[in-house]
Design a protein around this motif. Structure first.
Motif, PDB file in Angstrom:
ATOM      1  N   LYS A   2      31.355  39.026  34.256  1.00 23.10           N
ATOM      2  CA  LYS A   2      32.704  39.389  33.845  1.00 23.10           C
ATOM      3  C   LYS A   2      33.692  38.827  34.872  1.00 23.10           C
ATOM      4  N   HIS A  34      38.955  41.868  35.723  1.00 22.58           N
ATOM      5  CA  HIS A  34      38.666  43.237  36.152  1.00 22.58           C
ATOM      6  C   HIS A  34      39.934  44.085  36.153  1.00 22.58           C
ATOM      7  N   THR A  35      39.752  45.369  35.848  1.00 21.46           N
ATOM      8  CA  THR A  35      40.849  46.331  35.909  1.00 21.46           C
ATOM      9  C   THR A  35      40.868  46.992  37.278  1.00 21.46           C
ATOM     10  N   TYR A  45      45.492  44.105  36.972  1.00 22.67           N
ATOM     11  CA  TYR A  45      44.299  43.328  36.638  1.00 22.67           C
ATOM     12  C   TYR A  45      44.131  42.170  37.608  1.00 22.67           C
ATOM     13  N   ARG A  66      39.408  39.448  26.974  1.00 21.52           N
ATOM     14  CA  ARG A  66      38.060  39.667  27.499  1.00 21.52           C
ATOM     15  C   ARG A  66      37.012  39.434  26.423  1.00 21.52           C
TER      16      ARG A  66
END
Length: 235
Positions: free
Chosen positions: A218, A221-222, A228, A206
């Motif tokens: 972004k 993403h989590t 993920y 990231r």
């Protein structure tokens, strides 16, 4: 005729470890060269371009982290995978190794069988032919043939493991993948692996992708409790 499985370079300043490790890897079917210092390692890489380097972090003339950064800055050698050997097992030490461009991190004392399995796992995922076709998600582009990644037109320098991780996420754009799925696909271990290594790699990937891309959305993403996902930004 040379029937060696792959060419390895073992770098360790302790003669007993270097000789034992080299002999064990030869017995396992690899062609092995060795070096005792950072200077010898750089010369050996330039001379023979090994398929993988097993590198002790603490060397008399350099530390392994800076040595790998030097390799990653050289376009002719930046794709050579590296496994760090070290007596340090702290989280910060592991992150330093991964962010320097290492592909795996093995702490001393270690099992020879586990090290050999890790070597073969890395060689499997870095030695095969790349798939045809670029992967593009928003302003992120991955070229599997040229082994290049760009974000907002800027080249992003990734280690072989980081590249494989990003390729896996991009191939599964919009699909949530678990840490275990990532570990199985990217590291391809034949044994139980440490899921924390996935978290460390995701974190640094990231940072690399977002560095110099201020204002860009972004992409990774989590999904708490699951894993993920790399998502296309919404309009």
């Amino acid at each position: 005729m040379d029937t060696a499985e792959a060419s390895l370079l073992v770098v360790d300043d302790e003669p007993n470890i270097r000789e034992l490790l080299s002999a064990s890897l030869r017995f396992a079917g690899f062609r092995v060269a060795s070096a005792a210092t950072g200077a010898e390692a750089v010369a050996a890489v330039a001379r023979s371009r090994p398929d993988l380097v097993v590198l002790d972090v603490m060397l008399p003339d350099a530390d392994g982290f800076s040595l790998v950064r030097r390799l990653r800055d050289d376009s002719e050698r930046d794709k050579i995978p590296v496994i760090f050997l070290t007596a340090k097992d702290g989280v910060d030490d592991k992150i330093n190794g991964l962010t320097a461009g290492g592909d795996d991190y093995v702490t001393k004392p270690f099992s020879l069988e586990e090290l050999i399995a890790r070597i073969r796992a890395i060689l499997r995922r870095t030695g095969g032919p790349a798939e045809d076709g670029r992967l593009v998600v928003a302003d992120l582009e991955l070229d599997p043939i040229g082994h290049q990644v760009t974000r907002t037109g800027r080249q992003v320098s990734l280690s072989p493991t980081e590249f494989k991780l990003l390729e896996y996420l991009m191939t599964n754009t919009g699909r949530v993948v678990s840490k275990m799925q990532i570990l199985d696909h990217v590291w391809a271990y034949d044994f139980g692996g440490d899921l924390s290594i996935v978290e460390s790699y995701i974190s640094y990937l990231r940072r690399k992708m977002d560095s110099g891309a201020e204002g860009a959305p972004k992409l990774i993403h989590t999904v708490r409790g699951i894993g993920y996902v790399l998502r296309r930004p919404t309009a």
